[in-house]
Write an enzyme that holds these catalytic residues in place. Structure first.
Site, mmCIF file in Angstrom:
data_model
loop_
_atom_site.group_PDB
_atom_site.id
_atom_site.type_symbol
_atom_site.label_atom_id
_atom_site.label_comp_id
_atom_site.label_asym_id
_atom_site.label_seq_id
_atom_site.Cartn_x
_atom_site.Cartn_y
_atom_site.Cartn_z
ATOM 1 N N ASN A 171 -4.569 6.165 -0.532
ATOM 2 C CA ASN A 171 -3.760 6.593 0.606
ATOM 3 C C ASN A 171 -3.134 7.966 0.384
ATOM 4 O OD1 ASN A 171 -4.401 4.315 2.008
ATOM 5 N ND2 ASN A 171 -2.470 3.262 1.643
ATOM 6 N N HIS B 127 -3.306 -3.762 -5.258
ATOM 7 C CA HIS B 127 -3.576 -3.338 -3.886
ATOM 8 C C HIS B 127 -5.036 -3.562 -3.519
ATOM 9 C CE1 HIS B 127 -3.989 0.104 -0.760
ATOM 10 N NE2 HIS B 127 -3.704 -1.035 -0.171
ATOM 11 N N SER C 266 0.814 -1.209 0.000
ATOM 12 C CA SER C 266 0.000 0.000 0.000
ATOM 13 C C SER C 266 0.847 1.258 0.000
ATOM 14 C CB SER C 266 -0.921 0.030 1.231
ATOM 15 O OG SER C 266 -0.144 0.053 2.414
ATOM 16 N N GLU D 31 -6.547 -1.331 -6.486
ATOM 17 C CA GLU D 31 -5.701 -0.395 -7.229
ATOM 18 C C GLU D 31 -4.688 -1.207 -8.029
ATOM 19 O OE1 GLU D 31 -5.566 3.672 -4.596
ATOM 20 O OE2 GLU D 31 -4.427 1.973 -3.831
#
Length: 601
Positions: A506, A456, A435, A468
């Site tokens: 993130n 991800h 991540s 992702e």
């Protein structure tokens, strides 16, 4: 600094004037009328007041259809509203709420006029979310009665109201409007005077970063919005939300925030200025980041930027067997996802005992699905049979796709990829679930960097729909197409992004969390108030401090450091309070204490 004596009566206001009958002003008028207040709606021109009354008629009719009002209650509420085009109609009001355009000149002129019209004890509230309440109050003849009363759109539905005090505001005025907010069924949060206050102070920084991400062509508008909806459970993606708020409004708020903070994260992304200057201000104009069926409408229509259908031009490689490396929660969740979709899964851990424990975790998860009626007992048994635990990567010899889900440590991951490179057959795609670490660094540990990609998943993998898909500068089109096809097979929504810290979710989520921690560190607001503001005002499923304690403060700090290291932006430096809590071992729920106390598990 002592506040001067106040003429403000502590009795609840019965008559409220609302100055400015746009979307927000009309919504506030509806809330007040439904709650039994007499409302004077004031705007320039009879066309504006007539439009506001038409909106009230329509909105209250929908409330009756949905069972929120009776016909009699609707009729009584509408009877309490009268309109005017002259500020003198506010003469008998106990409270005036100004919701005019975000301009000091406009708002100050309104307050100067009101000073000459209303009684000395009448409270004057501004609905601004960007301008200084203190500056507006200082121009008033009675600054002690001026405060901010920031509702959220749509006002009838959103429960949060920020009650904003300046250094000049009388505590009596705060007490009266706080009581009114409670009587309206709202949740008032008391805040000080700074641009954006709590909710917008956090929200607009996040929206600005999303606009900058889109402008840099890192990801498409559709993928950015889908990532934040599916990865964070938000009701709307950031670019769609900017269109709803108004691109020009967002730019104004950010300009005010940047003027106060000089934080680059608040400097409006150039695309906001470009769209504003072109008149592409969002839904109200019929076009902003997206194109809409009509000005003011919500239906998005295809335009030149809409992705074409048909999928990748390159075909992916066939995948029948999937290897999953790891034994933690994420590894077992990913193994379950693939097995449910019909893939044969080899689940490898450092020991056979760990691998079997991971498989047992899958069995428990499947049993819960059976108990909830989401899966038949036969399907669950068949799924579990497709997962083979092992303690040797050698058993990945037949894998078409190998997914690494070990600890978030680059050296550990590189060792795993080096091992997979030796045992996986030529043409197998190797994926990392990292991540925050560079995917290309994992790829360079192999002799086949073209076959390495990021995949991800989000936790819990069986429930979260987002993946992702992270391409490095070396990833081949075939490897990318393979993973996209696999995501479709396992019914996950794939979004494409490049190999940089944080990817989409993130990179947008953790600066927002970090800024929330800074607010607490600066003693501007409490974790409870900030969490309430973001849940009730922003529609977030969890407040930032609830989420930080769930994620883990150490994990959050590691991601913040990675983002700061990648982008070198001072605004991304981890908040000192976060650093201190991690150093003290206060890591959130897993240690029993983070921003709050938790029962140890």
């Amino acid at each position: 600094m002592a506040t001067p004596p106040s003429d403000i009566a502590l009795s609840p206001p019965r008559t409220v004037a609302v100055v400015g009958l746009g979307t927000m002003g009309t919504g506030i008028a509806e809330v007040l009328a439904v709650a039994g207040r007499d409302v004077v709606g004031i705007d320039i021109g009879e066309a504006r007041t007539a439009r506001a009354l038409a909106v009230l008629e329509s909105s209250t009719a929908r409330a009756v259809e949905r069972g929120r009002l009776t016909d009699a209650e609707r009729a009584e509420a509408l009877a309490r509203v009268r309109t005017a085009t002259d500020l003198r109609a506010a003469a008998d009001a106990d409270l005036v709420i100004e919701v005019a355009p975000e301009s000091y000149e406009v708002k100050q002129e309104i307050f100067r006029e009101l000073d000459r019209i209303v009684r000395p004890g009448t409270i004057l509230a501004t609905g601004t979310n960007a301008l200084s309440v203190t500056r507006l109050a200082a121009e008033s003849a009675h600054p002690e009665r001026v405060l901010g009363l920031h509702f959220f759109n749509p006002a009838p539905a959103m429960r949060l109201v920020e009650v904003v005090s300046s250094v000049l505001t009388s505590p009596d005025a705060v007490e009266v409007v706080t009581g009114l907010a409670l009587d309206l069924g709202k949740e008032p949060v008391a805040v000080g005077d700074r641009p954006g206050f709590v909710a917008d102070g956090l929200l607009f920084g996040y929206l600005n970063q999303a606009a900058a991400m889109y402008e840099s062509r890192y990801a498409t508008r559709e993928d950015i919005d889908a990532a934040m909806r599916l990865g964070c459970g938000l009701p709307m993606g950031p670019l769609a939300l900017l269109d709803l708020i108004g691109v020009d409004t967002a730019r104004t708020v950010l300009e005010a925030m940047y003027a106060a903070t000089r934080d680059r994260l608040h400097a409006p992304a150039p695309v906001l200025g470009q769209l504003s200057e072109a008149g592409l201000t969002g839904r109200k104009a019929g076009r902003g980041f997206y194109t809409y069926e009509a000005p003011g409408g919500a239906t998005v229509v295809p335009d030149a930027l809409t992705p074409l259908g048909g999928g990748p031009s390159v075909a992916g490689r066939p995948v029948r067997v999937v290897g999953v490396a790891g034994s933690g929660t994420m590894a077992s969740g990913i193994a379950e996802v693939f097995a449910v979709a019909g893939y044969e899964v080899v689940l490898a851990a450092r020991s056979l005992e760990r691998a079997r424990a991971a498989r047992d975790r899958v069995a428990a998860s499947l049993a819960r699905s059976v108990g909830r009626g989401r899966l038949s007992a036969e399907a669950a048994a068949g799924t579990l049979e497709r997962i083979r635990p092992t303690d040797a990567y050698d058993d990945f010899v037949d894998a078409d796709l190998a997914v690494e889900a070990v600890a978030e440590d680059l050296e550990v991951k590189r060792q795993v990829f080096a091992a997979l490179d030796k045992v996986c057959r030529p043409g197998a795609v190797l994926a990392t679930t990292t991540s925050s670490l560079p995917v290309v660094a994992c790829a360079r540990a192999t002799s086949r960097p073209r076959d390495v990609i990021g995949m991800h998943f989000f936790n819990p993998a069986p429930a979260m729909r987002l993946v992702e898909v992270v391409r490095t500068v070396l990833t081949s089109d075939e490897a990318h197409a393979t993973v996209r096809e696999v995501c479709a097979t396992v019914r996950k929504h794939a979004v494409d992004c490049g190999d940089r810290a944080g990817f989409i979710v993130n990179a947008l989520l953790f600066p927002y969390l970090n800024n929330a921690v800074k607010m607490v560190g600066e003693h501007y607001a409490t974790p409870d108030d900030i969490d309430a503001a973001m849940r009730l005002g922003g529609g977030y499923p969890m407040g930032p401090f609830e989420l930080l304690d769930v994620v883990g403060l150490d994990v959050s700090l590691a991601i913040e450091r990675a983002l700061h290291r990648e982008f070198r932006d001072p605004g991304l430096a981890p908040a000192p309070l976060l650093e201190h809590l991690v150093a003290a071992g206060c890591l959130g729920r897993k240690t029993g204490r983070g921003f709050r106390e938790h029962a140890r598990r």
